[in-house]
Write a protein that holds these residues in place. Structure first.
Motif, PDB file in Angstrom:
ATOM      1  N   SER A  26      33.589 -46.867  18.396  1.00 51.17           N
ATOM      2  CA  SER A  26      34.093 -46.480  17.077  1.00 51.17           C
ATOM      3  C   SER A  26      35.324 -47.321  16.730  1.00 51.17           C
ATOM      4  O   SER A  26      35.904 -47.963  17.600  1.00 51.17           O
ATOM      5  CB  SER A  26      34.465 -44.994  17.051  1.00 51.17           C
ATOM      6  N   PHE A  75      28.852 -41.054  12.619  1.00 53.75           N
ATOM      7  CA  PHE A  75      28.328 -42.344  13.047  1.00 53.75           C
ATOM      8  C   PHE A  75      26.822 -42.290  13.236  1.00 53.75           C
ATOM      9  O   PHE A  75      26.238 -41.227  13.429  1.00 53.75           O
ATOM     10  CB  PHE A  75      29.004 -42.834  14.330  1.00 53.75           C
ATOM     11  N   SER A  86      22.315 -42.194   7.927  1.00 53.79           N
ATOM     12  CA  SER A  86      23.640 -41.728   7.495  1.00 53.79           C
ATOM     13  C   SER A  86      23.545 -40.964   6.184  1.00 53.79           C
ATOM     14  O   SER A  86      24.232 -39.952   6.005  1.00 53.79           O
ATOM     15  CB  SER A  86      24.626 -42.887   7.380  1.00 53.79           C
TER      16      SER A  86
END
Length: 141
Positions: A26, A75, A86
Protein backbone atom coordinates in the motif's frame (compact mmCIF):
# COMPACT_ATOMS: atom_id res chain seq x y z
CA UNK A 1 -14.54 -11.27 -15.07
CA UNK A 2 -15.60 -14.39 -13.22
CA UNK A 3 -18.30 -14.24 -10.57
CA UNK A 4 -17.55 -11.48 -8.07
CA UNK A 5 -18.91 -11.76 -4.54
CA UNK A 6 -18.78 -8.98 -1.91
CA UNK A 7 -19.22 -10.02 1.73
CA UNK A 8 -19.11 -8.44 5.17
CA UNK A 9 -18.38 -11.80 6.81
CA UNK A 10 -15.20 -11.19 8.83
CA UNK A 11 -14.65 -14.95 9.17
CA UNK A 12 -14.13 -15.13 5.39
CA UNK A 13 -11.41 -12.47 5.33
CA UNK A 14 -7.89 -13.51 4.38
CA UNK A 15 -6.21 -11.50 7.13
CA UNK A 16 -2.72 -12.64 6.10
CA UNK A 17 -3.28 -11.34 2.55
CA UNK A 18 -4.77 -8.08 3.83
CA UNK A 19 -1.82 -7.56 6.15
CA UNK A 20 0.70 -8.42 3.43
CA UNK A 21 -0.87 -5.96 1.01
CA UNK A 22 -1.18 -3.13 3.53
CA UNK A 23 2.23 -3.61 5.11
CA UNK A 24 4.21 -4.19 1.92
CA UNK A 25 2.34 -2.78 -1.09
CA UNK A 26 0.00 0.00 0.00
CA UNK A 27 1.00 3.64 -0.17
CA UNK A 28 -0.54 4.46 3.22
CA UNK A 29 0.28 1.69 5.71
CA UNK A 30 3.77 0.41 4.93
CA UNK A 31 5.09 -1.57 7.88
CA UNK A 32 1.75 -1.83 9.70
CA UNK A 33 1.95 -4.68 12.25
CA UNK A 34 -0.37 -7.67 11.89
CA UNK A 35 -1.80 -7.02 15.37
CA UNK A 36 -2.79 -3.50 14.30
CA UNK A 37 -4.48 -4.78 11.14
CA UNK A 38 -6.37 -7.36 13.19
CA UNK A 39 -7.50 -4.73 15.73
CA UNK A 40 -8.66 -2.47 12.88
CA UNK A 41 -10.64 -5.34 11.36
CA UNK A 42 -12.14 -6.25 14.74
CA UNK A 43 -13.47 -2.72 15.24
CA UNK A 44 -14.63 -1.95 11.70
CA UNK A 45 -17.35 -2.90 9.26
CA UNK A 46 -15.30 -4.86 6.71
CA UNK A 47 -15.94 -5.77 3.09
CA UNK A 48 -14.13 -8.51 1.21
CA UNK A 49 -14.24 -8.86 -2.58
CA UNK A 50 -13.94 -12.46 -3.80
CA UNK A 51 -13.43 -13.98 -7.24
CA UNK A 52 -14.08 -17.73 -7.30
CA UNK A 53 -13.75 -17.82 -3.51
CA UNK A 54 -10.35 -16.09 -3.45
CA UNK A 55 -10.16 -12.69 -1.79
CA UNK A 56 -8.95 -10.04 -4.24
CA UNK A 57 -10.07 -6.82 -2.55
CA UNK A 58 -10.82 -5.23 0.79
CA UNK A 59 -12.36 -2.14 2.33
CA UNK A 60 -13.25 -1.22 5.88
CA UNK A 61 -15.43 1.43 7.44
CA UNK A 62 -15.01 2.87 10.91
CA UNK A 63 -18.45 4.10 11.94
CA UNK A 64 -20.94 4.70 14.72
CA UNK A 65 -23.62 3.52 12.23
CA UNK A 66 -25.69 6.61 13.03
CA UNK A 67 -23.95 9.87 12.11
CA UNK A 68 -20.38 9.28 10.89
CA UNK A 69 -18.25 6.90 8.84
CA UNK A 70 -14.68 6.81 7.55
CA UNK A 71 -13.78 4.59 4.60
CA UNK A 72 -10.25 3.20 4.78
CA UNK A 73 -7.86 0.56 3.47
CA UNK A 74 -9.61 0.12 0.13
CA UNK A 75 -7.58 -1.99 -2.28
CA UNK A 76 -7.78 -4.51 -5.08
CA UNK A 77 -4.88 -6.85 -5.79
CA UNK A 78 -2.85 -5.68 -8.77
CA UNK A 79 -3.65 -8.72 -10.95
CA UNK A 80 -7.40 -8.08 -10.61
CA UNK A 81 -7.44 -4.34 -11.28
CA UNK A 82 -9.26 -2.93 -14.28
CA UNK A 83 -12.10 -5.46 -14.04
CA UNK A 84 -14.60 -3.39 -12.06
CA UNK A 85 -13.80 -4.92 -8.66
CA UNK A 86 -13.13 -1.56 -6.98
CA UNK A 87 -16.34 -0.11 -8.42
CA UNK A 88 -18.37 -3.05 -7.13
CA UNK A 89 -16.60 -2.97 -3.76
CA UNK A 90 -17.26 0.74 -3.19
CA UNK A 91 -20.85 0.37 -4.44
CA UNK A 92 -21.39 -2.39 -1.86
CA UNK A 93 -19.96 -0.19 0.88
CA UNK A 94 -22.22 2.70 -0.09
CA UNK A 95 -25.32 0.47 -0.28
CA UNK A 96 -24.80 -1.17 3.12
CA UNK A 97 -27.88 -0.59 5.31
CA UNK A 98 -25.82 0.50 8.34
CA UNK A 99 -24.24 3.30 6.33
CA UNK A 100 -27.38 5.09 5.21
CA UNK A 101 -28.48 8.51 6.51
CA UNK A 102 -25.08 9.47 7.89
CA UNK A 103 -24.35 13.15 8.38
CA UNK A 104 -20.70 12.76 7.34
CA UNK A 105 -18.88 10.03 5.39
CA UNK A 106 -15.17 10.69 4.88
CA UNK A 107 -12.15 9.15 3.23
CA UNK A 108 -8.67 10.06 2.09
CA UNK A 109 -7.30 9.17 -1.34
CA UNK A 110 -4.27 10.17 -3.35
CA UNK A 111 -5.26 8.64 -6.67
CA UNK A 112 -8.87 7.40 -6.84
CA UNK A 113 -10.89 10.61 -6.77
CA UNK A 114 -13.04 9.64 -9.77
CA UNK A 115 -13.99 6.30 -8.17
CA UNK A 116 -15.33 8.03 -5.08
CA UNK A 117 -16.85 11.01 -6.91
CA UNK A 118 -19.37 8.60 -8.49
CA UNK A 119 -20.73 8.06 -5.01
CA UNK A 120 -21.02 11.72 -4.08
CA UNK A 121 -17.65 12.28 -2.42
CA UNK A 122 -16.23 15.76 -2.94
CA UNK A 123 -13.45 17.84 -1.41
CA UNK A 124 -14.52 19.09 2.03
CA UNK A 125 -17.13 21.84 1.85
CA UNK A 126 -15.44 23.61 4.75
CA UNK A 127 -11.80 22.49 4.78
CA UNK A 128 -10.93 25.13 7.35
CA UNK A 129 -13.17 23.31 9.84
CA UNK A 130 -11.28 20.01 9.53
CA UNK A 131 -8.23 19.19 11.59
CA UNK A 132 -6.11 16.08 11.89
CA UNK A 133 -3.21 14.46 13.65
CA UNK A 134 -1.26 12.67 10.93
CA UNK A 135 1.73 10.40 11.38
CA UNK A 136 2.44 8.97 7.90
CA UNK A 137 5.53 6.99 8.95
CA UNK A 138 4.19 5.57 12.23
CA UNK A 139 4.77 1.94 11.17
CA UNK A 140 8.21 2.43 9.64
CA UNK A 141 11.05 1.62 12.01
Amino acid sequence: MTALHISTDKAALDVAMIHQFLSERSTWAIGIPLATVQRAIDHSLCFGAYLDGRQVGFARVTTDRATFAYLADVFVLEAERGQGVSKALVAAVMAHPDLQGLRRFMLATSDAHSLYARHGFTPPARPASLMERYFPDIYVN
